[in-house]
Design a protein around this motif. Structure first.
Motif, PDB file in Angstrom:
ATOM      1  N   VAL A   1       0.791  -1.224  -0.059  1.00  0.00           N
ATOM      2  CA  VAL A   1      -0.077  -0.062  -0.056  1.00  0.00           C
ATOM      3  C   VAL A   1       0.893   1.263   0.010  1.00  0.00           C
ATOM      4  CG1 VAL A   1      -1.859   1.134   1.268  1.00  0.00           C
ATOM      5  CG2 VAL A   1      -2.033  -1.105   1.449  1.00  0.00           C
ATOM      6  N   TYR A   2       0.775   2.080  -0.991  1.00  0.00           N
ATOM      7  CA  TYR A   2       1.527   3.358  -1.102  1.00  0.00           C
ATOM      8  C   TYR A   2       0.812   4.163  -0.342  1.00  0.00           C
ATOM      9  CZ  TYR A   2       4.365   1.701  -5.251  1.00  0.00           C
ATOM     10  OH  TYR A   2       4.980   0.788  -5.954  1.00  0.00           O
ATOM     11  N   SER A   3       1.696   5.150   0.505  1.00  0.00           N
ATOM     12  CA  SER A   3       1.056   6.182   1.221  1.00  0.00           C
ATOM     13  C   SER A   3       1.701   7.410   0.967  1.00  0.00           C
ATOM     14  CB  SER A   3       0.743   5.970   2.671  1.00  0.00           C
ATOM     15  OG  SER A   3       2.117   5.595   3.405  1.00  0.00           O
ATOM     16  N   ILE A   4       1.202   8.445   1.292  1.00  0.00           N
ATOM     17  CA  ILE A   4       1.859   9.840   1.522  1.00  0.00           C
ATOM     18  C   ILE A   4       1.179  10.699   2.659  1.00  0.00           C
ATOM     19  CG2 ILE A   4       1.955  12.156   0.218  1.00  0.00           C
ATOM     20  CD1 ILE A   4       1.137  10.693  -2.429  1.00  0.00           C
ATOM     21  N   ASP A   5       2.077  10.995   3.646  1.00  0.00           N
ATOM     22  CA  ASP A   5       1.626  11.882   4.660  1.00  0.00           C
ATOM     23  C   ASP A   5       1.948  13.431   4.228  1.00  0.00           C
ATOM     24  OD1 ASP A   5       1.281   9.672   5.819  1.00  0.00           O
ATOM     25  OD2 ASP A   5       2.434  10.045   7.397  1.00  0.00           O
ATOM     26  N   ARG A   6       0.985  14.301   4.030  1.00  0.00           N
ATOM     27  CA  ARG A   6       1.245  15.794   3.807  1.00  0.00           C
ATOM     28  C   ARG A   6       1.066  16.609   5.004  1.00  0.00           C
ATOM     29  NH1 ARG A   6       0.584  19.803  -1.025  1.00  0.00           N
ATOM     30  NH2 ARG A   6       0.936  21.618   0.237  1.00  0.00           N
ATOM     31  N   LEU A   7       2.052  16.805   5.725  1.00  0.00           N
ATOM     32  CA  LEU A   7       1.953  17.542   6.802  1.00  0.00           C
ATOM     33  C   LEU A   7       2.380  19.126   6.581  1.00  0.00           C
ATOM     34  CD1 LEU A   7       4.197  14.867   8.720  1.00  0.00           C
ATOM     35  CD2 LEU A   7       1.788  15.139   8.341  1.00  0.00           C
ATOM     36  N   THR A   8       1.595  19.956   6.574  1.00  0.00           N
ATOM     37  CA  THR A   8       1.344  21.484   6.387  1.00  0.00           C
ATOM     38  C   THR A   8       1.348  22.316   7.261  1.00  0.00           C
ATOM     39  OG1 THR A   8       0.940  20.791   3.980  1.00  0.00           O
ATOM     40  CG2 THR A   8       0.480  23.077   4.494  1.00  0.00           C
ATOM     41  N   THR A   9       2.495  23.075   7.533  1.00  0.00           N
ATOM     42  CA  THR A   9       2.231  24.290   8.534  1.00  0.00           C
ATOM     43  C   THR A   9       2.258  25.679   7.921  1.00  0.00           C
ATOM     44  OG1 THR A   9       3.499  23.115  10.335  1.00  0.00           O
ATOM     45  CG2 THR A   9       3.338  25.582  10.436  1.00  0.00           C
ATOM     46  N   LEU A  10       1.255  26.252   8.079  1.00  0.00           N
ATOM     47  CA  LEU A  10       1.074  27.619   7.391  1.00  0.00           C
ATOM     48  C   LEU A  10       1.164  28.749   8.517  1.00  0.00           C
ATOM     49  CD1 LEU A  10      -2.326  26.948   5.624  1.00  0.00           C
ATOM     50  CD2 LEU A  10      -0.052  26.945   4.609  1.00  0.00           C
ATOM     51  N   THR A  11       2.084  29.805   8.286  1.00  0.00           N
ATOM     52  CA  THR A  11       2.074  31.084   9.289  1.00  0.00           C
ATOM     53  C   THR A  11       1.957  32.391   8.519  1.00  0.00           C
ATOM     54  OG1 THR A  11       4.148  29.508  10.028  1.00  0.00           O
ATOM     55  CG2 THR A  11       4.202  32.174  10.446  1.00  0.00           C
TER      56      THR A  11
ATOM     57  N   VAL B   1      -4.664  36.744   8.784  1.00  0.00           N
ATOM     58  CA  VAL B   1      -5.392  36.159   7.774  1.00  0.00           C
ATOM     59  C   VAL B   1      -6.590  35.306   8.188  1.00  0.00           C
ATOM     60  CG1 VAL B   1      -4.536  34.247   5.900  1.00  0.00           C
ATOM     61  CG2 VAL B   1      -2.870  35.956   6.582  1.00  0.00           C
ATOM     62  N   LEU B   2      -7.564  35.827   7.294  1.00  0.00           N
ATOM     63  CA  LEU B   2      -8.657  35.004   7.574  1.00  0.00           C
ATOM     64  C   LEU B   2      -9.104  33.874   6.348  1.00  0.00           C
ATOM     65  CD1 LEU B   2     -11.473  34.800   8.754  1.00  0.00           C
ATOM     66  CD2 LEU B   2     -12.374  36.856   7.539  1.00  0.00           C
ATOM     67  N   PHE B   3      -9.361  32.855   6.790  1.00  0.00           N
ATOM     68  CA  PHE B   3      -9.777  31.804   5.992  1.00  0.00           C
ATOM     69  C   PHE B   3     -11.672  31.801   6.255  1.00  0.00           C
ATOM     70  CE2 PHE B   3      -5.851  30.631   7.365  1.00  0.00           C
ATOM     71  CZ  PHE B   3      -5.089  29.779   6.062  1.00  0.00           C
TER      72      PHE B   3
ATOM     73  N   GLU C   1      -9.286  32.223  11.654  1.00  0.00           N
ATOM     74  CA  GLU C   1      -8.197  33.135  11.573  1.00  0.00           C
ATOM     75  C   GLU C   1      -6.820  33.049  12.024  1.00  0.00           C
ATOM     76  OE1 GLU C   1      -8.173  38.186  12.199  1.00  0.00           O
ATOM     77  OE2 GLU C   1      -9.331  37.149  13.384  1.00  0.00           O
ATOM     78  N   LEU C   2      -5.771  33.250  11.420  1.00  0.00           N
ATOM     79  CA  LEU C   2      -4.573  33.348  12.053  1.00  0.00           C
ATOM     80  C   LEU C   2      -4.226  34.951  12.342  1.00  0.00           C
ATOM     81  CD1 LEU C   2      -2.315  31.078   9.622  1.00  0.00           C
ATOM     82  CD2 LEU C   2      -3.128  30.587  12.059  1.00  0.00           C
TER      83      LEU C   2
END
Length: 365
Positions: A189-199, A205-207, A330-331
């Motif tokens: 089983v192939y796998s990808i972890d995407r671990l993303t930090t936004l600053t 910044v408003l999502f 919001e960040l």
């Protein structure tokens, strides 16, 4: 005296020759070690191969392409493309990066596997592409690849760390992104972890709550759900052509989530995971996205469409809940947030027990 002098010269020559031989021996030894080290590296099961000229890093498993991290200029964000099963089948739509036959040509911003959002300080990062009219481009944001920060091959896993900026049309950087991709092959089983930090480096910044987000995959025709709705497809020459009656032969896609809800009914439901299954030829295929308990908005809502868009959106809650929930995240300037997702790709059908275990393990790591 003469004899002693001759002996002295002979001895000096022997010592000198010995030193020269030792010097060459020392110089040669590191080269041998470098060769051995290179050979060891080439034998790693999972390898990362950078190609700056083509703006990509290939991910190879046992010498075969699994995926590539790409940052072409024409799609306004870095992506993983293509995604290839352990048996070697590409399951991502080719359009608009490669010529294709019998594919939909809608949503040119749906490319491979990506991560972005539809309303960040009023800018649309999700829908941006080269197809946007020039006079409208001030409404869209672009995610710009900045650097490959590190690459690490391995037998159990490979790790790729990259940096990106989320940029407004006037050049203002709204977000710094640092993402680590972890690639594995476990029990075929192939796998990808995407671990993303936004600053948020420069301002708050408003999502704003928005349907378009956040991690998405656009799949090939065989993983779509059967449909009779007329649409535009590429013909045998790769040209967009209106198709009044769809050919659903070989179109076998079906979703199932952690609660056992199937098909299009998974859209707008919260769940720890969602699994898109299909069959191409003799190969059973599972493509699953796994949420993480630590994510904002977990368990995520699913934006799982029949035409090939498979996405998880933890922040856009209003449309999925028929207005009962809303999240405007919001960040503040200087703050960071991390999103974690695991993608599983198998040449077999993954069952609920496997996927529940994967969710629990991923959330505990």
């Amino acid at each position: 005296m003469v004899t002693n002098y001759a002996v002295l010269l002979t001895t000096k020559r022997i010592v000198t020759m010995g030193l020269i031989a030792l010097l060459f021996s020392c110089k040669g030894e590191p080269k041998k070690e470098m060769v051995d080290q290179s050979e060891t590296e080439s034998e790693k099961k999972i390898q990362l191969v950078e190609n700056e000229a083509e703006k990509k890093v290939d991910v190879m498993i046992d010498g075969k392409l699994f995926t590539s991290y790409r940052w072409p200029d024409n799609i306004k964000k870095p992506v993983l493309y293509p995604l290839v099963t352990p048996e070697g089948t590409k399951i991502t739509r080719k359009f608009p990066l490669e010529p294709s036959t019998g594919e939909r040509v809608d949503h040119p911003h749906h490319v491979g596997l990506w991560f972005n959002y539809g309303d960040v300080n009023g800018l649309d990062f999700w829908n941006n592409s080269d197809s946007i009219k020039v006079e409208d481009r001030d409404k869209y944001g672009t995610i710009v690849h900045k650097a490959v920060e590190s690459m690490e091959d391995g037998d159990d896993q490979a790790r790729l760390k990259v940096a990106m900026d989320w940029v407004a049309p006037d050049g203002t950087v709204l977000l710094n992104e640092h993402t680590t991709f972890v690639f594995r092959d476990t029990d075929d089983v192939y796998s990808i972890d995407r671990l993303t930090t936004l600053t948020a480096p420069n301002e708050d910044v408003l999502f704003k709550d928005n349907k378009e987000g956040m991690i998405g995959i656009r799949v090939t025709r065989e993983l779509e759900l059967p449909s009779d709705k007329p649409d535009i497809f590429t013909d045998a020459n790769g040209n967009p052509t209106k198709v009044a009656v769809l050919d659903n032969e070989g179109v076998n896609g079906d979703y199932i989530n952690a609660e056992g809800i199937r098909g299009l009914d998974t859209w707008g439901k919260r769940s720890n995971w969602n699994n898109l299954t299909s069959r191409i030829g003799e190969e059973d295929i599972s493509l699953a996205i796994i949420d993480n308990k630590s994510n904002v908005g977990s368990p995520t809502y699913w934006h799982s469409r029949g035409y090939g868009l498979f996405a998880a959106n933890p922040l856009g809650q209003k449309v999925f809940s028929d207005g009962e929930e809303e999240l405007n995240y919001e960040l503040k300037k200087g703050e960071s947030v991390t999103f974690k997702y695991r993608i599983l790709l198998a040449s077999k059908i993954l069952d609920a027990e496997d996927l529940n275990a994967s969710f629990l393990k991923f959330s505990q790591e």
